[in-house]
Design an enzyme around this catalytic site. Sequence first.
Site, PDB file in Angstrom:
ATOM      1  N   CYS A   1       0.564  -9.681  12.777  1.00 37.10           N
ATOM      2  CA  CYS A   1       1.422  -8.720  12.091  1.00 37.10           C
ATOM      3  C   CYS A   1       1.037  -8.611  10.611  1.00 37.10           C
ATOM      4  O   CYS A   1       1.076  -9.616   9.891  1.00 37.10           O
ATOM      5  CB  CYS A   1       2.881  -9.145  12.229  1.00 37.10           C
ATOM      6  SG  CYS A   1       4.031  -8.173  11.226  1.00 37.10           S
TER       7      CYS A   1
ATOM      8  N   TYR B   1       0.148   3.028  11.718  1.00 35.43           N
ATOM      9  CA  TYR B   1       1.139   3.029  12.795  1.00 35.43           C
ATOM     10  C   TYR B   1       1.611   4.446  13.100  1.00 35.43           C
ATOM     11  O   TYR B   1       1.872   4.794  14.257  1.00 35.43           O
ATOM     12  CB  TYR B   1       2.325   2.134  12.432  1.00 35.43           C
ATOM     13  CG  TYR B   1       2.017   0.668  12.505  1.00 35.43           C
ATOM     14  CD1 TYR B   1       2.258  -0.066  13.669  1.00 35.43           C
ATOM     15  CD2 TYR B   1       1.458  -0.002  11.418  1.00 35.43           C
ATOM     16  CE1 TYR B   1       1.971  -1.410  13.747  1.00 35.43           C
ATOM     17  CE2 TYR B   1       1.160  -1.349  11.488  1.00 35.43           C
ATOM     18  CZ  TYR B   1       1.409  -2.049  12.653  1.00 35.43           C
ATOM     19  OH  TYR B   1       1.111  -3.391  12.724  1.00 35.43           O
TER      20      TYR B   1
END
Length: 373
Positions: free
Chosen positions: A70, A233
């Site tokens: 992440c 994203y």
Amino acid sequence: RTSTPTRCTQVTIAGKHTIMSKSKSSFDDINKEGEFKRTPSSFREWVRADPDAKYTAEADRYVLYVCWACPWASRCLASRLLKGLDEAIEVLAVEPEWGPLDIVEQGGERPQEDDGKAYTRHQEQPYSWVFPESAERATPGSNVDHVNGAKTVRQLYEKACPDYSGKYTVPVLWDKKTSSIVNNESSDIIRMFNNEFNAIAKNPHVDLYPEALRTQIDELNEWMYNNINNGVYRCGFARKQQAYDTAFKDLFSTLDEAEEKLSQSRFLLGSRFTEADLRLFVTLVRFDAVYVVHFKCNKKMIRDYPNLSNWTRDVYQLPRMRESVNMLQIKRHYYGSHPTLNPFLIVPNGPDQDFDAPHDRIERFGSTDPFHE
């Protein structure tokens, strides 16, 4: 700084108290136009250097839960290392691949995700961050949760707030004294590590958010967040062509701007490495291995940008920065957790990358200490 409302925040609707409803995974953060709109973090308490504070900065009180893959968690990992807080704040890392929460929490057999049925399973049951079954079966870098005994990150959130109905995200800064989540917003956590823990940090002189540069850092953070950090994203999770096209254009126009900025100085704000550089690095170091293919960010690779590619190697080679990068886990998470994007969860072998290769940044801009003016 004033803390915003945190755990179990409720709203009143028609005289009834109802827990705030939020999505459970990033794929639910998509609006009717097919655009990815990230949900804000919900736990926003603050650790302070003040000994009388509710959450005071002290050694061996807090645990940082992360996933190595992440980028938001990676900011916190890197900040903790740069400040020399690795002996004061423990890190526990989940497995890179999302797992079936109900099965894992009930101690059931975890499915083999290479049987061609991953897409169906992910539609039928909630998948998110899980801890390894045992130390022996853990992916290198992942840990069994010996602090709370949690099998999933969901269990941490529900322990902190039994009525919680939001996303189960990392990073999580956990307080062992109150047995609850302090904060799950990476932007807050890196500021706390930078400003509030200096009394116990090995490197208190490292200041990633120096007062004289704060306005400029904040402007750079705003500039890069939507189009680069979250921009990849927005490309990858877009569900309509127009949403993807817009995000793609925003991403590469802003990367072009970053390439130009880094043609003029070693770091974004001159010779000093700051929080802004850290935020940019966590995206660029993942870009060629993941985002180009998995998120369809394929106009150019970072290696095609002379300044961005040399800068990325320069940052990677700064003391302790490499310890925040685990490319095995990065690739296994992205390619192994999103069957809507990669139905058979096959992890590509390439590209060949050498972040230890020589760079030209010191030759061009000098070798002053990047953590001092």
